[in-house]
Design a protein around this motif. Structure first.
Motif, mmCIF file in Angstrom:
data_model
loop_
_atom_site.group_PDB
_atom_site.id
_atom_site.type_symbol
_atom_site.label_atom_id
_atom_site.label_comp_id
_atom_site.label_asym_id
_atom_site.label_seq_id
_atom_site.Cartn_x
_atom_site.Cartn_y
_atom_site.Cartn_z
ATOM 1 N N TYR A 1 0.876 -1.382 0.049
ATOM 2 C CA TYR A 1 -0.075 -0.041 -0.053
ATOM 3 C C TYR A 1 0.924 1.265 -0.144
ATOM 4 O O TYR A 1 1.807 1.382 0.894
ATOM 5 N N ASN A 2 0.814 2.071 -1.215
ATOM 6 C CA ASN A 2 1.769 3.101 -1.093
ATOM 7 C C ASN A 2 0.698 4.178 -2.218
ATOM 8 O O ASN A 2 -0.316 3.718 -2.401
ATOM 9 N N ILE A 3 1.366 5.235 -2.210
ATOM 10 C CA ILE A 3 0.587 6.538 -3.103
ATOM 11 C C ILE A 3 0.256 5.690 -4.472
ATOM 12 O O ILE A 3 -0.441 6.359 -5.306
ATOM 13 N N PHE A 4 1.335 4.701 -4.948
ATOM 14 C CA PHE A 4 1.265 4.408 -6.387
ATOM 15 C C PHE A 4 0.202 3.008 -6.015
ATOM 16 O O PHE A 4 -0.070 2.333 -7.175
ATOM 17 N N ARG A 5 -0.090 2.526 -5.074
ATOM 18 C CA ARG A 5 -0.994 1.093 -4.928
ATOM 19 C C ARG A 5 -1.959 1.608 -3.872
ATOM 20 O O ARG A 5 -1.930 1.175 -2.799
ATOM 21 N N GLN A 6 -3.053 2.328 -4.278
ATOM 22 C CA GLN A 6 -4.437 2.789 -3.346
ATOM 23 C C GLN A 6 -5.395 1.848 -3.100
ATOM 24 O O GLN A 6 -6.175 2.119 -2.233
ATOM 25 N N ARG A 7 -5.485 0.843 -3.953
ATOM 26 C CA ARG A 7 -6.802 0.069 -3.822
ATOM 27 C C ARG A 7 -7.206 -0.580 -2.543
ATOM 28 O O ARG A 7 -8.046 -0.487 -2.110
ATOM 29 N N PRO A 8 -6.179 -1.037 -1.711
ATOM 30 C CA PRO A 8 -6.685 -1.566 -0.402
ATOM 31 C C PRO A 8 -7.565 -0.718 0.462
ATOM 32 O O PRO A 8 -8.442 -1.217 1.229
ATOM 33 N N SER B 1 9.653 0.796 -3.955
ATOM 34 C CA SER B 1 11.065 0.392 -4.107
ATOM 35 C C SER B 1 11.888 1.630 -4.266
ATOM 36 O O SER B 1 13.000 1.420 -4.975
ATOM 37 N N GLY B 2 11.679 2.680 -3.577
ATOM 38 C CA GLY B 2 12.491 3.885 -3.546
ATOM 39 C C GLY B 2 12.048 4.946 -4.515
ATOM 40 O O GLY B 2 12.791 5.713 -4.320
ATOM 41 N N LEU B 3 11.110 4.701 -5.405
ATOM 42 C CA LEU B 3 10.624 5.718 -6.477
ATOM 43 C C LEU B 3 10.372 6.739 -5.539
ATOM 44 O O LEU B 3 10.313 7.881 -5.968
ATOM 45 N N LEU B 4 9.506 6.601 -4.592
ATOM 46 C CA LEU B 4 8.831 7.705 -3.698
ATOM 47 C C LEU B 4 9.458 8.105 -2.691
ATOM 48 O O LEU B 4 9.207 9.332 -2.035
ATOM 49 N N SER B 5 11.022 7.924 -2.708
ATOM 50 C CA SER B 5 12.009 8.577 -2.098
ATOM 51 C C SER B 5 12.428 10.038 -3.128
ATOM 52 O O SER B 5 13.154 10.925 -2.561
ATOM 53 N N GLY B 6 12.003 9.939 -4.277
ATOM 54 C CA GLY B 6 12.347 10.917 -5.035
ATOM 55 C C GLY B 6 13.865 11.044 -5.621
ATOM 56 O O GLY B 6 14.346 12.163 -6.361
ATOM 57 N N LYS B 7 14.616 10.050 -5.299
ATOM 58 C CA LYS B 7 15.947 9.873 -5.584
ATOM 59 C C LYS B 7 16.317 9.180 -6.710
ATOM 60 O O LYS B 7 17.427 8.954 -7.121
ATOM 61 N N GLU C 1 7.528 13.363 -10.390
ATOM 62 C CA GLU C 1 7.619 14.703 -10.375
ATOM 63 C C GLU C 1 6.438 15.620 -10.298
ATOM 64 O O GLU C 1 6.592 16.768 -9.656
ATOM 65 N N GLU C 2 5.136 15.054 -10.600
ATOM 66 C CA GLU C 2 4.026 15.651 -10.073
ATOM 67 C C GLU C 2 3.951 15.774 -8.474
ATOM 68 O O GLU C 2 3.492 16.802 -7.900
ATOM 69 N N LEU C 3 4.171 14.712 -7.973
ATOM 70 C CA LEU C 3 4.030 14.687 -6.344
ATOM 71 C C LEU C 3 5.048 15.511 -5.798
ATOM 72 O O LEU C 3 4.772 16.102 -4.694
ATOM 73 N N ARG C 4 6.065 15.772 -6.386
ATOM 74 C CA ARG C 4 7.346 16.337 -5.830
ATOM 75 C C ARG C 4 6.826 17.773 -5.437
ATOM 76 O O ARG C 4 7.261 18.564 -4.616
ATOM 77 N N LYS C 5 5.950 18.361 -6.278
ATOM 78 C CA LYS C 5 5.487 19.611 -6.127
ATOM 79 C C LYS C 5 4.622 19.762 -4.947
ATOM 80 O O LYS C 5 4.240 20.957 -4.418
#
Length: 328
Positions: free
Chosen positions: A176-183, A206-212, A253-257
């Motif tokens: 469950y994360n910003i990219f997997r919201q169904r639960p 897997s680190g994508l949502l760290s923005g790095k 990039e959209e979330l970073r804002k």
């Protein structure tokens, strides 16, 4: 560090836990010493929930945990492990009471304990959830004193909903994360009704949502973000949450804002998960002490305001949902 109750186990646990996959393997080169330092840092930051599995480094993760806890002494944190993926081939018929008990015996030895706090079936084939005899065998292992509680780690919402029909299932671990919201649309409510603890894994995709991570990021040959991008080794949903890499980078990039200037993006992504009250604990991994400390600090962040929450939902609807929502 704020705490929450882990469902019907009754355990009071830190809302940020420590996911110990990275200190086991499949994340590139993480030395044993770095793994130990990361776990020490998490525990020093108030974390008291550790999640591991018998296949993380073929027992390496469990053994590192045992060594760190022996060094520290004092009150032990709640340690959850997983069993089942040692089966070869990994098929439903391998999920017998005898096989699971053998795996549990190995984990007891690796962790240096007489009883495991929590054992989770490790993303078994879907057919396993329709075999009540296995869950009866787990009840017997509780009665024997080898485990205190048991739960399941699932790939799909449907599996989670089936699993919680069994009264002995105390927890469900799910992506469950910003990219997997169904639960959040059905499962969370059903789990709450039955007082089932929810353990959230892959919180940072897997680190994508760290923005790095960017298009030019290079991953080691033994890092699953290199070798499992298309599900070559295990379910593709475990790598980058199953989102195609380019689509994910556009969404990042959209979330970073939306992330406050003084907040690391990873902490923001963890805080988003904690907005869901039914969540018991989030288990980000860490390669080193700095990452572990930063993850733990997410517990102190204020709630995300409603405008930002709506904007996050819009990014999901526009860029991510089509890739993942019905699959998992």
């Amino acid at each position: 560090m704020k705490t929450r109750i882990l469902g019907r186990t009754g355990a009071s646990i830190s809302e940020i836990g420590f996911g110990a996959w990275q200190i086991g393997g499949s994340w590139g080169d993480v030395s044993e010493e770095d793994g130990k330092r990361a776990l020490h840092a998490a525990l020093d930051s108030g974390v008291n929930f550790i999640d591991t599995a018998d296949v993380y480094g073929d027992g390496r993760s469990e053994k590192i945990i045992a060594a760190v806890l022996k060094e520290r002494g004092g009150k032990k944190p709640f340690v959850a492990t997983k069993a089942g993926r040692r089966l070869n081939p990994h098929v439903a018929d391998g999920y017998t009471g005898a096989n699971i008990e053998a795996f549990i015996d190995r984990s007891l030895k690796n962790l240096g304990v007489d009883t495991l706090d929590l054992v989770q079936l490790h993303c078994p084939p879907t057919d396993v959830y329709y075999r009540p005899q296995l869950f009866e065998a787990l009840d017997q292992l509780v009665a024997k004193g080898k485990i205190r509680h048991y739960g399941v780690s699932v790939e799909r919402v449907e599996e989670a909903l089936k699993a919680i029909e069994y009264p002995g299932v105390a927890t469900v671990q799910i992506i469950y994360n910003i990219f997997r919201q169904r639960p959040q649309y059905l499962f969370f409510a059903e789990a709450r009704k039955k007082n089932v603890g929810i353990i959230v894994r892959v919180p940072l995709a897997s680190g994508l949502l760290s923005g790095k991570i960017g298009r030019d990021t290079v991953f080691a040959a033994d890092d699953h973000r290199n070798f499992n991008r298309h599900g070559e080794a295990f379910d593709v949903g475990e790598t980058f949450a199953g989102v195609p890499f380019e689509a994910a980078l556009e969404a990042v990039e959209e979330l970073r804002k939306l992330v406050p200037a003084d907040v690391p993006m990873a902490q923001f992504a963890l805080r988003w998960i904690l907005e869901q009250e039914p969540v018991s604990v989030v288990i980000p991994g860490a390669r080193n002490a700095t990452q572990a400390q930063s993850n733990a600090a997410a517990s102190a962040l204020p709630p995300i305001d409603g405008t930002a929450m709506q904007a996050i939902a819009a990014v999901y609807e526009r860029l991510i949902k089509v890739h993942v929502h019905q699959r998992w």
